[in-house]
Write a protein that holds these residues in place. Structure first.
Motif, PDB file in Angstrom:
ATOM      1  N   HIS A 271      -4.347  13.913  -9.207  1.00 34.26           N
ATOM      2  CA  HIS A 271      -5.614  13.202  -9.317  1.00 34.26           C
ATOM      3  C   HIS A 271      -6.728  13.928  -8.598  1.00 34.26           C
ATOM      4  CE1 HIS A 271      -3.530  11.663  -5.765  1.00 34.26           C
ATOM      5  NE2 HIS A 271      -4.716  11.526  -5.217  1.00 34.26           N
TER       6      HIS A 271
ATOM      7  N   TYR B 157       0.836  -1.204   0.000  1.00 32.89           N
ATOM      8  CA  TYR B 157       0.000   0.000   0.000  1.00 32.89           C
ATOM      9  C   TYR B 157       0.872   1.256   0.000  1.00 32.89           C
ATOM     10  CZ  TYR B 157      -3.114   3.646   1.674  1.00 32.89           C
ATOM     11  OH  TYR B 157      -3.811   4.811   1.808  1.00 32.89           O
TER      12      TYR B 157
ATOM     13  N   THR C  52       4.010   1.488  -0.902  1.00 34.21           N
ATOM     14  CA  THR C  52       4.769   1.534  -2.154  1.00 34.21           C
ATOM     15  C   THR C  52       3.913   2.181  -3.233  1.00 34.21           C
ATOM     16  OG1 THR C  52       5.675  -0.577  -1.475  1.00 34.21           O
ATOM     17  CG2 THR C  52       6.162   0.120  -3.718  1.00 34.21           C
ATOM     18  N   LYS C  53       2.682   1.754  -3.306  1.00 30.36           N
ATOM     19  CA  LYS C  53       1.760   2.293  -4.306  1.00 30.36           C
ATOM     20  C   LYS C  53       1.610   3.801  -4.123  1.00 30.36           C
ATOM     21  CE  LYS C  53      -2.839   3.286  -5.081  1.00 30.36           C
ATOM     22  NZ  LYS C  53      -3.377   4.302  -4.236  1.00 30.36           N
ATOM     23  N   ARG C  54       1.468   4.218  -2.859  1.00 29.08           N
ATOM     24  CA  ARG C  54       1.290   5.662  -2.609  1.00 29.08           C
ATOM     25  C   ARG C  54       2.509   6.459  -3.041  1.00 29.08           C
ATOM     26  NH1 ARG C  54      -2.189   7.691   2.286  1.00 29.08           N
ATOM     27  NH2 ARG C  54      -0.543   9.241   2.217  1.00 29.08           N
ATOM     28  N   THR C  55       3.700   5.910  -2.764  1.00 31.22           N
ATOM     29  CA  THR C  55       4.926   6.616  -3.139  1.00 31.22           C
ATOM     30  C   THR C  55       5.021   6.722  -4.655  1.00 31.22           C
ATOM     31  OG1 THR C  55       5.846   5.380  -1.315  1.00 31.22           O
ATOM     32  CG2 THR C  55       7.391   6.737  -2.566  1.00 31.22           C
ATOM     33  N   ILE C  56       4.782   5.603  -5.337  1.00 35.69           N
ATOM     34  CA  ILE C  56       4.934   5.584  -6.792  1.00 35.69           C
ATOM     35  C   ILE C  56       3.992   6.593  -7.459  1.00 35.69           C
ATOM     36  CG2 ILE C  56       4.573   4.172  -8.864  1.00 35.69           C
ATOM     37  CD1 ILE C  56       5.647   1.809  -7.284  1.00 35.69           C
ATOM     38  N   TRP C  57       2.773   6.690  -6.959  1.00 37.45           N
ATOM     39  CA  TRP C  57       1.770   7.539  -7.622  1.00 37.45           C
ATOM     40  C   TRP C  57       1.715   8.950  -7.017  1.00 37.45           C
ATOM     41  CZ3 TRP C  57      -1.055   6.078 -11.905  1.00 37.45           C
ATOM     42  CH2 TRP C  57      -0.919   4.731 -12.270  1.00 37.45           C
ATOM     43  N   SER C  58       2.629   9.275  -6.056  1.00 40.19           N
ATOM     44  CA  SER C  58       2.472  10.508  -5.294  1.00 40.19           C
ATOM     45  C   SER C  58       2.544  11.777  -6.151  1.00 40.19           C
ATOM     46  CB  SER C  58       3.501  10.578  -4.173  1.00 40.19           C
ATOM     47  OG  SER C  58       4.776  10.511  -4.752  1.00 40.19           O
ATOM     48  N   ASP C  59       3.360  11.772  -7.250  1.00 45.33           N
ATOM     49  CA  ASP C  59       3.467  13.008  -8.030  1.00 45.33           C
ATOM     50  C   ASP C  59       2.550  13.017  -9.251  1.00 45.33           C
ATOM     51  OD1 ASP C  59       4.836  11.016  -9.167  1.00 45.33           O
ATOM     52  OD2 ASP C  59       6.747  12.078  -9.387  1.00 45.33           O
ATOM     53  N   VAL C  60       1.606  12.106  -9.296  1.00 43.32           N
ATOM     54  CA  VAL C  60       0.616  12.126 -10.377  1.00 43.32           C
ATOM     55  C   VAL C  60      -0.624  12.846  -9.865  1.00 43.32           C
ATOM     56  CG1 VAL C  60      -0.818  10.717 -11.892  1.00 43.32           C
ATOM     57  CG2 VAL C  60       1.498   9.971 -11.317  1.00 43.32           C
TER      58      VAL C  60
END
Ligand code: HEC
Length: 278
Positions: A278, A266, A268-276
């Motif tokens: 939404h 969870y 990891t997912k937040r970090t990866i998508w943090s600069d997208v």
């Protein structure tokens, strides 16, 4: 068109309802004729279940003094010293094994001979074969090594669904020991010693094997039928599933691992998508 559709739906629902009512009637009737064993408290139930060593030792005493006169228990004697069981000491198991006489052979002249048992031997059977047992007792007593796992009974809908789920009162796997406990309590007709409330068909070839005070307990545990029944059913469950404690503790570890892994995924997912955005 819509009317036809609604009609089909109504008829469908009515049929389903009638089916459910008929089914529950059937189960109710079956229960009337054959009561289900009542659920008991077992130390080995649930995700954190463990055997009570002292209880298994008492259960073994009952098996040895009473049940083993008729029932075979096809397990090696040395298993009683294994961790997660009655855990007799190695010396106790040696002495126990030596108290049995075992048939061995053939020797160099081709003859079978008797010798004292060894820990690696299986508990000897009380009868030469099931036919001899049936001739003596009216019916062959089943081997006890898997009895507590092999006996189940219908729990009906919806109970059997909840039995499989990790909900309060769920994860119910102890139908076998409940059945054995119930059989030992099921002799309710004084005039008919072979009538048992919980045996399918009620006619059992085994007369009541246990009564209050029959076996001596040395550890202060009450010597009652109720206690005997719990102890011997626990012992027989252990005999059928000697590695239960390992299995359950592995299960708990796997669940903890999966929980930790989900958290990591969870974040990891937040970090990866943090600069997208939404
Ligand atoms: C005198 C002999 C005898 C003794 C002692 C005895 N049993 Fe039995 N047992 C039988 C026979 C025979 C049957 C088979 C009954 C039948 O099929 O009608 C049986 C069947 C059973 C069943 C039902 C098995 C099934 O097929 O569902 C259970 C449970 C059971 N015995 C438990 C015990 C326990 C526990 C003890 C010890 C406390 C014990 N018995 C002692 C002879 C005996």
């Amino acid at each position: 068109m819509t009317f036809a559709k609604t009609l089909t739906k109504v008829i469908g629902a009515a049929t389903l309802l009638a089916g459910v009512v008929a089914l529950s009637n059937l189960t109710a009737r079956a229960e009337e004729e054959q009561p289900n064993p009542t659920r008991q408290q077992w130390t080995f139930a649930g995700a954190f279940g463990k055997y009570d060593k002292a209880q298994l030792q008492r259960g073994f005493k009952i098996y040895k003094e009473v049940c083993s006169n008729c029932h075979e228990l096809h397990i090696p004697i040395r298993t009683l010293a294994q961790p997660g069981g009655p855990e007799l000491s190695v010396d106790e198991v040696k002495a126990l094994a030596a108290s049995y006489t075992v048939k061995d052979g053939p020797n160099s002249s081709g003859e079978m001979f008797d010798r004292p048992g060894r820990p690696s031997d299986y508990f000897p059977a009380p009868f030469a074969n099931p036919e001899a047992a049936a001739a003596a007792l009216g019916s062959a007593p089943p081997d006890m090594s898997l009895l507590a796992k092999a006996r189940k009974y219908e729990r009906g809908f919806p109970a059997f669904v909840f039995d499989a789920l990790p909900v309060p009162g769920g994860m119910y796997q102890e139908l076998g020991p409940d059945y054995i406990y119930a059989i030992l309590h099921g002799y309710e007709k004084d005039e008919d010693p072979n009538w048992n409330a919980y045996f399918p068909g009620h006619k059992i070839a085994m007369a009541k094997p246990l009564t209050d005070g029959q076996v001596d307990y040395t550890d202060g545990t009450p010597a009652t039928l109720d206690q005997y029944a719990k102890d011997v059913a626990s012992f027989l469950y252990w005999a059928a599933e000697p590695t239960l404690e390992d299995r359950k503790s592995l299960g708990v570890k796997v669940m903890i691992f999966l929980l930790v892994l989900s958290c990591l995924m969870y974040f990891t997912k937040r970090t990866i998508w943090s600069d997208v955005a939404h």
